[in-house]
Design a protein around this motif. Structure first.
Motif, PDB file in Angstrom:
ATOM      1  N   UNK A   1      34.697  79.548   6.467  1.00 29.55           N
ATOM      2  CA  UNK A   1      34.640  80.581   5.430  1.00 29.55           C
ATOM      3  C   UNK A   1      35.161  80.096   4.084  1.00 29.55           C
ATOM      4  N   UNK A   2      35.881  78.980   4.078  1.00 32.52           N
ATOM      5  CA  UNK A   2      36.315  78.408   2.795  1.00 32.52           C
ATOM      6  C   UNK A   2      35.106  78.151   1.897  1.00 32.52           C
ATOM      7  N   UNK A   3      33.972  77.804   2.505  1.00 35.41           N
ATOM      8  CA  UNK A   3      32.767  77.520   1.726  1.00 35.41           C
ATOM      9  C   UNK A   3      32.176  78.784   1.106  1.00 35.41           C
ATOM     10  N   UNK A   4      32.590  79.953   1.578  1.00 32.52           N
ATOM     11  CA  UNK A   4      31.983  81.202   1.117  1.00 32.52           C
ATOM     12  C   UNK A   4      32.923  82.063   0.280  1.00 32.52           C
ATOM     13  N   UNK A   5      34.167  81.645   0.141  1.00 36.68           N
ATOM     14  CA  UNK A   5      35.109  82.465  -0.610  1.00 36.68           C
ATOM     15  C   UNK A   5      34.951  82.266  -2.109  1.00 36.68           C
ATOM     16  N   UNK A   6      35.407  83.270  -2.858  1.00 33.31           N
ATOM     17  CA  UNK A   6      35.343  83.196  -4.318  1.00 33.31           C
ATOM     18  C   UNK A   6      36.742  83.246  -4.949  1.00 33.31           C
ATOM     19  N   UNK A   7      37.749  83.285  -4.119  1.00 30.39           N
ATOM     20  CA  UNK A   7      39.138  83.230  -4.590  1.00 30.39           C
ATOM     21  C   UNK A   7      40.010  82.828  -3.414  1.00 30.39           C
ATOM     22  N   UNK A   8      40.919  81.896  -3.647  1.00 32.97           N
ATOM     23  CA  UNK A   8      41.812  81.413  -2.605  1.00 32.97           C
ATOM     24  C   UNK A   8      43.245  81.730  -3.012  1.00 32.97           C
ATOM     25  N   UNK A   9      43.994  82.319  -2.087  1.00 30.79           N
ATOM     26  CA  UNK A   9      45.408  82.575  -2.322  1.00 30.79           C
ATOM     27  C   UNK A   9      46.228  81.884  -1.238  1.00 30.79           C
ATOM     28  N   UNK A  10      47.136  81.022  -1.660  1.00 25.57           N
ATOM     29  CA  UNK A  10      48.011  80.293  -0.735  1.00 25.57           C
ATOM     30  C   UNK A  10      49.430  80.802  -0.935  1.00 25.57           C
ATOM     31  N   UNK A  11      50.003  81.352   0.126  1.00 22.95           N
ATOM     32  CA  UNK A  11      51.316  81.986   0.044  1.00 22.95           C
ATOM     33  C   UNK A  11      52.282  81.281   0.993  1.00 22.95           C
ATOM     34  N   UNK A  12      53.333  80.687   0.447  1.00 22.24           N
ATOM     35  CA  UNK A  12      54.360  80.088   1.296  1.00 22.24           C
ATOM     36  C   UNK A  12      53.831  79.022   2.221  1.00 22.24           C
ATOM     37  N   UNK A  13      52.902  78.231   1.749  1.00 19.72           N
ATOM     38  CA  UNK A  13      52.330  77.144   2.552  1.00 19.72           C
ATOM     39  C   UNK A  13      52.057  75.967   1.638  1.00 19.72           C
ATOM     40  N   UNK A  14      52.041  74.780   2.217  1.00 17.67           N
ATOM     41  CA  UNK A  14      51.746  73.559   1.478  1.00 17.67           C
ATOM     42  C   UNK A  14      50.664  72.808   2.241  1.00 17.67           C
ATOM     43  N   UNK A  15      49.414  73.283   2.159  1.00 18.45           N
ATOM     44  CA  UNK A  15      48.363  72.786   3.058  1.00 18.45           C
ATOM     45  C   UNK A  15      48.126  71.291   3.003  1.00 18.45           C
ATOM     46  N   UNK A  16      48.201  70.678   1.831  1.00 17.39           N
ATOM     47  CA  UNK A  16      47.889  69.251   1.756  1.00 17.39           C
ATOM     48  C   UNK A  16      48.945  68.398   2.443  1.00 17.39           C
ATOM     49  N   UNK A  17      50.146  68.941   2.660  1.00 17.54           N
ATOM     50  CA  UNK A  17      51.194  68.212   3.379  1.00 17.54           C
ATOM     51  C   UNK A  17      51.253  68.649   4.843  1.00 17.54           C
ATOM     52  N   UNK A  18      51.237  69.954   5.083  1.00 12.72           N
ATOM     53  CA  UNK A  18      51.436  70.465   6.435  1.00 12.72           C
ATOM     54  C   UNK A  18      50.177  70.594   7.255  1.00 12.72           C
TER      55      UNK A  18
END
Length: 924
Positions: free
Chosen positions: A387-404
């Motif tokens: 679904x990342x390919x279909x979203x039009x806004x991304x909100x990242x809360x309390x996460x560090x995806x590129x590291x974790x």
């Protein structure tokens, strides 16, 4: 005759085939004639078409006997009725000539080359019929030195053919922009960073470039493209919750290398350095290889498995008989398979007769499960990575995806760089912040205050999806009343984020056609963790961002099987399938299924187990794959609990800090040596397949649990992954249609219905609980700061880094320990100046619980008054300073808010460059 446009037809060498809208010629040919029918050099399945080498040239015509033209098939679009000629004399001559030219500037040392027999250039040369090279040899590449500076990555650019696949992999797959093409014409060459080595560049060691390289110009120290392997096994990574698929190459019982399969739906030929390279722990000299029994003098003595089992059965039986089943407890592991976790809770409940079973989900994502259950009825991700390919806004809360969660992080970064707006809510300037449109850099512990502001701004802007709320949700009125009573200016002072910044981000999220949120431990590991999860759920419901592609609430699970361990019932209040253990009908259901009484008394959560051990109520504890002494907060308290136990059993692969306290240690097998299933963060149940036999003397955790059940007289069959999965499918409703066979290579996302139909998106027509439930909560200051804030003026928050995994038990025994060797303390420049601290200095970090010494790292990634560190190294033992505060609903520890102080111990200098200080490339 009128052509049926729903059936698009084109021709390959005169034969008609259907094609899909958007197909390139090469896609079309590969699908119908097999990949490799048309040779390529610059093309790779995980990369965008490039059209550089022209080896894939074909002839095309609009009619079979019409005029033809030569095109590169990799990027030329297909049209209805087109005729494609793949083996005409003209294209054969062209391909052969191109490859000859490439070979003039390439070392002809195939017999001694690492990838001989598995080299794409070699394969293509053979396919086009090269038997000799007519042109004089070039010398443009031959003087380029080899680079073996890095712990994993290598290069020998004399063998580079300038196809740019490595550059594109670094850009398009990882998004790190380390590699580039420098120079022009004959002087064109690949460089790293500003023409440095791999070691000195910003390389994150993901290996995407090495996997993409068609020769051995870029490779790794495991010779991953060598053909020595006699077998490849598809399995699932043991590290984070992304659930990357891995192809493990083995010869005999030796693991040679790991690659990422192209057809993996989760990771699409990508993985991070942990999944690809950090596997050498599996046969490390430190592996436990025999059961150990502690002697009277505190030393351990090697024992046979029968002796260990006999000792365990006698001790647990005595304790249970003397003190009752509630004097025994078990802690299961998110590093173990679903089947192993299921068997563990089955043993504790139906042999020991107690609900004292928990797992490490308690200390990370228990607030996610609880909060989302209260809001939606199901405590799991609502959507899929796709679904990342279909979203039009991304909100990242309390996460560090590129590291974790590096592969998901890279995927998010790729989408953001293409223009999708990003909102980051985090106290730190994480790697994604330079790409973010909005960064709400709040004070740790104020998530509830900020999300209340966020929701109020959506309400004030008139962006609530009232029809969705009216039809599908309940308790809106109470939530709205709470929002309207808020003082936004007061909340801005509390959070440290202005109302204007919050309003802009809130409008961005609520106005998007589809908005998708991701949250991590920066949300859950707080006193108000579960409440924060419910507020995030509120945002999705009030904006209608639920139940369709590109939206939803999506937790980034910490360890590889956090979701699965909870699904399997490794928690004191819910059994396998999330049935409430205090429900009489549930108790009867379990009793009828297992043929033994189901325990009725409430069980203890992990913190309660520690307290009960110290109070003398808990006599025996069984730990499967958990190092609580290093990873749980307030180490002094945990050690006291371990010392207070009468009997401790630990299943482990190494002698951990916790195992040192055990009475019996059972040597377990690693993920490479066992079979079962893991469930990733998108609810995908995937098969783990043993790549090698268990290390001599060790046994898989599932086999151990089955043998223990049998020793206690429980009618348990011997362990097989398919057999235990079949049992799970009978008791866990959302596994009903899952079988070992139909999981196949890419698994299925639960709920899996009968017939094997899975679920990519949850809550499409209605919520699992019927109607989504709104909750309102007021912000409450952390007890830690109210109690200790005066004496300890800084707020310490903790996390993890890319190179290491939680307590680092595995990664510290791999090349990762050469890349990052210690935990560092991040401190803002203003605070550092006030404390006379510089990068590289040894500092003392202290709290009300204790103190540790760390090396300082001065950085503006944290605001003044905030400190940040990781907890991967036992010589630092950062959890000496973390506290006992926990989420009020789930008892998840509050790792993110610790009242602390810091002072200089000794001036020094950095020992090694730390590659977690992100210098952003230009955003495209």
């Amino acid at each position: 005759m009128v052509q049926d446009l729903s059936t698009l037809i084109a021709f390959i060498d005169g034969e008609p085939y259907r094609f899909d809208s958007g197909d390139t010629l090469l896609n079309f040919i590969d699908r119908h004639r097999g990949r490799g029918h048309v040779p390529t050099l610059c093309d790779a399945p995980q990369l965008e078409p490039y059209g550089a080498c022209r080896v894939c040239s074909v002839e095309v015509a609009l009619q079979a006997d019409g005029p033809r033209r030569v095109v590169a098939s990799c990027h030329t679009p297909l049209s209805a009725g087109m005729h494609v000629f793949t083996e005409s004399p003209k294209v054969r001559r062209l391909r052969k000539n191109i490859v000859e030219l490439v070979l003039t500037d390439h070392p002809l040392d195939c017999l001694t080359c690492e990838v001989s027999g598995n080299c794409e250039l070699q394969t293509v040369a053979a396919k086009v019929g090269i038997r000799g090279v007519r042109y004089p040899a070039g010398a443009n590449h031959l003087d380029r030195p080899k680079d073996h500076s890095h712990a994993y990555m290598t290069s020998e650019l004399a063998k580079c053919i300038n196809c740019s696949r490595c550059v594109r992999a670094c850009d398009e797959v990882q998004g790190q922009f380390v590699l580039s093409m420098h120079g022009r014409g004959f002087n064109a060459r690949i460089i790293k960073g500003l023409d440095s080595s791999f070691e000195d560049s910003e390389c994150v060691s993901c290996g995407a470039c090495a996997q993409a390289c068609p020769t051995s110009a870029i490779s790794d120290k495991f010779f991953s493209k060598s053909i020595e392997a006699t077998k490849k096994t598809r399995t699932i990574c043991t590290y984070c919750g992304v659930g990357c698929n891995l192809d493990v190459a083995t010869k005999g019982d030796a693991v040679l290398s790991i690659q990422a399969p192209f057809d993996a739906e989760v990771n699409h030929a990508h993985t991070c350095l942990k999944g690809r390279y950090a596997f050498k722990f599996y046969n490390h000299k430190d592996r436990l290889r025999k059961p150990l029994i502690k002697q009277a003098d505190g030393s351990f003595k090697e024992a046979t498995w029968d002796e260990a089992y006999d000792h365990i059965v006698a001790s647990l039986t005595r304790i249970r008989d003397q003190h009752g089943g509630n004097a025994v407890a078990g802690i299961s592991s998110a590093r173990c398979t679903n089947e192993e976790n299921y068997l563990m809770q089955k043993f504790i409940r139906h042999v020991m007769g107690t609900n004292n079973i928990d797992c490490c989900a308690r200390v990370c994502h228990s607030p996610t499960a609880w909060g989302m259950q209260k809001s939606f009825g199901t405590g799991a991700a609502t959507n899929s990575y796709e679904d990342i390919e279909h979203t039009r806004c991304i909100m990242v809360i309390g996460a560090n995806p590129t590291e974790g969660h590096p592969v998901t992080g890279a995927r998010l970064k790729q989408h953001i760089m293409k223009g999708t707006p990003l909102i980051v809510i985090d106290p730190r300037k994480i790697e994604l912040v330079p790409y973010a449109k909005h960064h709400l850099q709040l004070r740790p512990g104020t998530n509830v205050a900020l999300l209340n502001m966020f929701a109020r701004c959506i309400l004030d802007a008139g962006l609530v999806k009232t029809e969705f709320v009216r039809k599908r949700c309940e308790n809106w009125e109470e939530f709205e009343t709470g929002l309207r009573a808020l003082d936004l200016d007061a909340l801005a002072k509390i959070t440290g984020v202005s109302v204007d910044l919050v309003r802009a981000a809130a409008i961005e999220y609520a106005s998007a056609e589809a908005a998708m949120s991701f949250h991590g431990l920066g949300v859950t590991e707080h006193e108000q963790g579960a409440k924060t999860v419910m507020l995030i759920s509120n945002l999705a419901m009030m904006t209608g961002n639920i139940g369709r592609p590109g939206v939803g609430v999506n937790p980034l699970r910490g360890q590889n099987n956090v979701q699965g361990a909870a699904d399997m019932g490794c928690q004191p209040h819910q059994g396998a399938g999330y049935f409430e253990m205090n429900d009489l009908e549930v108790q009867k259901r379990y009793t009828d299924f297992y043929g033994t009484p189901t325990p009725t008394e409430p069980g203890w959560k992990i913190p309660q187990m520690f307290d009960a051990a110290i109070e003398g109520k808990l006599k025996a504890l069984w730990l499967m794959g958990e190092d609580v002494v290093q990873t749980d907060p307030d180490v002094h308290h945990v050690r006291h609990a371990m010392e207070s136990l009468e009997f401790l059993v630990v299943q482990e692969i190494f002698m951990t800090e916790t195992a040192k306290y055990a009475n019996v240690i059972l040597p377990a097998s690693s993920f490479l040596e066992k079979s079962g299933t893991f469930t990733n963060a998108e609810r995908r149940v995937q098969r783990v397949n043993a790549a090698v036999k268990p290390l001599e003397g060790t046994r898989p955790d599932g086999q151990i649990m089955c043998e223990v059940l049998q020793r206690f007289g429980f009618p348990q069959a011997d362990y097989t992954p398919d057999g235990v999965l079949a049992e799970i499918a009978q008791i866990v409703p959302f596994f009903k249609g899952a079988t070992w066979e139909n999981l196949s290579i890419n698994g299925k996302q639960w709920p899996v219905k009968e017939g094997g139909v899975d679920t990519q998106i949850m809550h499409q027509e209605q919520f699992t609980r019927g109607k989504g439930h709104f909750h309102f909560f007021s912000w409450i200051e952390s007890t830690e700061l109210k109690t200790n804030g005066a004496e300890f003026p800084f707020i310490l928050t903790t996390g993890r880094i890319l190179e290491h995994y939680n307590c680092g038990t595995m990664t510290r025994r791999t090349g990762n320990s050469e890349i990052v060797t210690q935990d560092l303390l991040s401190i803002n420049p203003a605070d550092a100046q006030h404390k006379s601290i510089r990068t590289g200095d040894k500092v003392r970090l202290s709290s009300a619980r204790g103190e540790v010494e760390l090396e300082a790292r001065v950085t503006d990634e944290v605001k003044p008054g905030i400190l940040y560190t990781t907890f991967h190294f036992p010589d630092a033992m950062v959890n000496n300073v973390t506290g006992q505060g926990c989420d009020g609903d789930t008892m998840c520890p509050e790792y993110k808010v610790i009242a602390a102080d810091v002072e200089l111990v000794k001036a020094g200098k950095p020992k090694k460059k730390r590659k977690d200080s992100f210098e952003p490339a230009l955003v495209h």
